[in-house]
Design a protein around this motif. Structure first.
Motif, mmCIF file in Angstrom:
data_model
loop_
_atom_site.group_PDB
_atom_site.id
_atom_site.type_symbol
_atom_site.label_atom_id
_atom_site.label_comp_id
_atom_site.label_asym_id
_atom_site.label_seq_id
_atom_site.Cartn_x
_atom_site.Cartn_y
_atom_site.Cartn_z
ATOM 1 N N GLY A 169 33.106 -28.113 12.802
ATOM 2 C CA GLY A 169 34.358 -28.859 12.818
ATOM 3 C C GLY A 169 34.473 -29.800 14.000
ATOM 4 O O GLY A 169 35.576 -30.064 14.483
ATOM 5 N N LEU A 170 33.339 -30.295 14.482
ATOM 6 C CA LEU A 170 33.306 -31.223 15.612
ATOM 7 C C LEU A 170 32.810 -32.584 15.152
ATOM 8 O O LEU A 170 31.792 -32.666 14.463
ATOM 9 C CB LEU A 170 32.360 -30.711 16.710
ATOM 10 C CG LEU A 170 32.702 -29.376 17.355
ATOM 11 C CD1 LEU A 170 31.560 -28.930 18.255
ATOM 12 C CD2 LEU A 170 33.985 -29.494 18.146
ATOM 13 N N GLU A 171 33.516 -33.620 15.542
ATOM 14 C CA GLU A 171 33.031 -34.965 15.243
ATOM 15 C C GLU A 171 31.922 -35.315 16.215
ATOM 16 O O GLU A 171 31.919 -34.889 17.372
ATOM 17 C CB GLU A 171 34.173 -35.970 15.362
ATOM 18 C CG GLU A 171 35.220 -35.797 14.292
ATOM 19 C CD GLU A 171 36.262 -36.890 14.326
ATOM 20 O OE1 GLU A 171 35.960 -37.991 14.818
ATOM 21 O OE2 GLU A 171 37.367 -36.632 13.855
ATOM 22 N N ALA B 50 25.339 -34.480 13.574
ATOM 23 C CA ALA B 50 26.395 -34.606 12.571
ATOM 24 C C ALA B 50 26.434 -33.366 11.678
ATOM 25 O O ALA B 50 27.521 -32.870 11.344
ATOM 26 C CB ALA B 50 26.193 -35.865 11.738
ATOM 27 N N ASP B 51 25.274 -32.856 11.298
ATOM 28 C CA ASP B 51 25.208 -31.669 10.441
ATOM 29 C C ASP B 51 25.751 -30.442 11.164
ATOM 30 O O ASP B 51 26.544 -29.675 10.607
ATOM 31 C CB ASP B 51 23.772 -31.414 9.979
ATOM 32 C CG ASP B 51 23.251 -32.483 9.041
ATOM 33 O OD1 ASP B 51 24.072 -33.243 8.479
ATOM 34 O OD2 ASP B 51 22.018 -32.579 8.875
ATOM 35 N N ILE B 52 25.352 -30.256 12.413
ATOM 36 C CA ILE B 52 25.842 -29.121 13.198
ATOM 37 C C ILE B 52 27.332 -29.286 13.474
ATOM 38 O O ILE B 52 28.112 -28.342 13.339
ATOM 39 C CB ILE B 52 25.040 -28.974 14.508
ATOM 40 C CG1 ILE B 52 23.615 -28.498 14.182
ATOM 41 C CG2 ILE B 52 25.729 -28.015 15.475
ATOM 42 C CD1 ILE B 52 22.667 -28.478 15.358
ATOM 43 N N ARG C 197 31.555 -23.272 20.687
ATOM 44 C CA ARG C 197 32.188 -23.421 19.371
ATOM 45 C C ARG C 197 31.564 -22.461 18.355
ATOM 46 O O ARG C 197 32.259 -21.855 17.549
ATOM 47 C CB ARG C 197 32.048 -24.873 18.912
ATOM 48 C CG ARG C 197 32.819 -25.193 17.685
ATOM 49 C CD ARG C 197 34.293 -25.253 17.949
ATOM 50 N NE ARG C 197 34.949 -25.808 16.776
ATOM 51 C CZ ARG C 197 36.218 -26.056 16.687
ATOM 52 N NH1 ARG C 197 36.994 -25.818 17.709
ATOM 53 N NH2 ARG C 197 36.723 -26.558 15.596
ATOM 54 N N ARG C 198 30.235 -22.309 18.414
ATOM 55 C CA ARG C 198 29.536 -21.386 17.504
ATOM 56 C C ARG C 198 30.033 -19.962 17.720
ATOM 57 O O ARG C 198 30.333 -19.249 16.760
ATOM 58 C CB ARG C 198 28.027 -21.459 17.747
ATOM 59 C CG ARG C 198 27.230 -20.428 16.957
ATOM 60 C CD ARG C 198 25.747 -20.510 17.209
ATOM 61 N NE ARG C 198 25.339 -20.275 18.572
ATOM 62 C CZ ARG C 198 25.251 -19.065 19.137
ATOM 63 N NH1 ARG C 198 25.557 -17.970 18.461
ATOM 64 N NH2 ARG C 198 24.822 -18.945 20.386
#
Length: 73
Positions: A58-60, A51-53, A13-14
């Motif tokens: 945009g990932l839950e 949660a921060d990452i 994702r990054r």
């Protein structure tokens, strides 16, 4: 899901967003070393760090650590 698979998901994702580990770390308010370890499956991140990452990417958090069905009665 093991830490390795979670790290792979974060890394993919990054890279999709064309962020470096340093970029992601800065945006999430964590250290570069934290991102590095998570992506390698060596970290043991807190839920807040995930949660921060996840928020940056945009990932839950539930997507990163789904419920373990083997613990169900």
């Amino acid at each position: 899901m093991g830490f390795s698979k979670m790290g792979d998901m974060i890394k993919v994702r990054r890279k999709f967003f064309r962020l470096t580990q340093a970029d992601l770390a800065e945006m999430a308010g964590v250290s570069h070393n934290t991102v590095y370890k998570i992506e390698r499956g060596q970290g043991n991140p807190t839920l807040q760090v995930l949660a921060d990452i996840g928020g940056v990417l945009g990932l839950e958090i539930g997507y990163l650590i789904p419920a373990d069905k083997t613990l169900a009665p």
